[in-house]
Scaffold this motif. Structure first.
Motif, mmCIF file in Angstrom:
data_model
loop_
_atom_site.group_PDB
_atom_site.id
_atom_site.type_symbol
_atom_site.label_atom_id
_atom_site.label_comp_id
_atom_site.label_asym_id
_atom_site.label_seq_id
_atom_site.Cartn_x
_atom_site.Cartn_y
_atom_site.Cartn_z
ATOM 1 N N ASN A 1 -3.553 3.920 -0.901
ATOM 2 C CA ASN A 1 -3.986 3.415 -2.206
ATOM 3 C C ASN A 1 -3.416 2.022 -2.361
ATOM 4 O O ASN A 1 -2.216 1.808 -2.157
ATOM 5 N N SER B 1 -2.792 -0.722 -5.062
ATOM 6 C CA SER B 1 -2.678 -0.851 -6.508
ATOM 7 C C SER B 1 -3.679 -1.861 -7.069
ATOM 8 O O SER B 1 -3.780 -2.988 -6.590
ATOM 9 N N LYS C 1 -8.949 2.236 -2.434
ATOM 10 C CA LYS C 1 -8.478 2.929 -1.234
ATOM 11 C C LYS C 1 -8.704 2.111 0.029
ATOM 12 O O LYS C 1 -9.674 1.367 0.135
ATOM 13 N N ASP D 1 0.836 -1.200 0.000
ATOM 14 C CA ASP D 1 0.000 0.000 0.000
ATOM 15 C C ASP D 1 0.874 1.254 0.000
ATOM 16 O O ASP D 1 1.935 1.281 0.629
#
Length: 169
Positions: A106, A108, A112, A85
């Motif tokens: 965030n 990937s 979120k 993250d």
């Protein structure tokens, strides 16, 4: 005889008294800089969108990591974040023994994750509860609660960047 009884009564009274307790040490103004070892125990993990739960952790799992607290008294986001993250601290409050940190992360390819640490600290480390919630673009949203205990292991930042080496948040 009367003196002996009075003396015995005084001895018994003295034995019943507790030793004076030491006053708790005052917390430093900010969290001391250095390397910390964090133990995170997952207390609960629930799906918030009625889809299968993510498999990165399960209830009762304990994960240990190491990371740094900077000279500003703030933990590096990676110390509390999940592996991979990308996180930033928002509105950190770390003063006089209390701490409240929000991580905006965030993940990937998913979306979120927001995590809040509510806890306390002293010169030796910190303890608290992390509550994390995801808001992904697809299925897999969850709410996770973890208890964290962090102990300072070095005055210097000797840990390799934590890089989210754990399954936290």
């Amino acid at each position: 005889m009367r003196s002996l009884v009075l003396f015995g009564t005084m001895l018994l009274a003295a034995c019943g008294q507790e030793a004076p307790k030491e006053a708790p040490k005052a917390a430093p103004a900010t969290l001391p800089a250095g390397t910390y070892e964090v133990t995170a125990t997952t207390k609960s993990l629930v799906s918030t969108d009625k889809t299968p739960l993510p498999t990165f952790t399960k209830g009762g799992e304990v994960v240990k990591t190491q990371g740094c607290v900077g000279a500003d008294g703030l933990p590096a986001p990676e110390l509390l974040a999940a592996k991979g993250d990308q996180c930033t601290l928002t509105d950190p409050y770390v003063r006089s023994g209390r701490m409240n940190l929000t991580l905006a992360c965030n993940r990937s390819g998913q979306g979120k994750v927001n995590a809040v640490l509510d806890g306390k600290y002293d010169g030796e480390g910190f303890t608290g509860t992390v509550t994390a919630n995801s808001s992904f673009s697809g299925p897999g949203d969850y709410k996770m609660v973890q208890d964290v205990v962090a102990r300072k292991v070095s005055d210097q930042c000797t840990a390799a960047p934590a890089g989210g080496a754990s399954t936290k948040a």
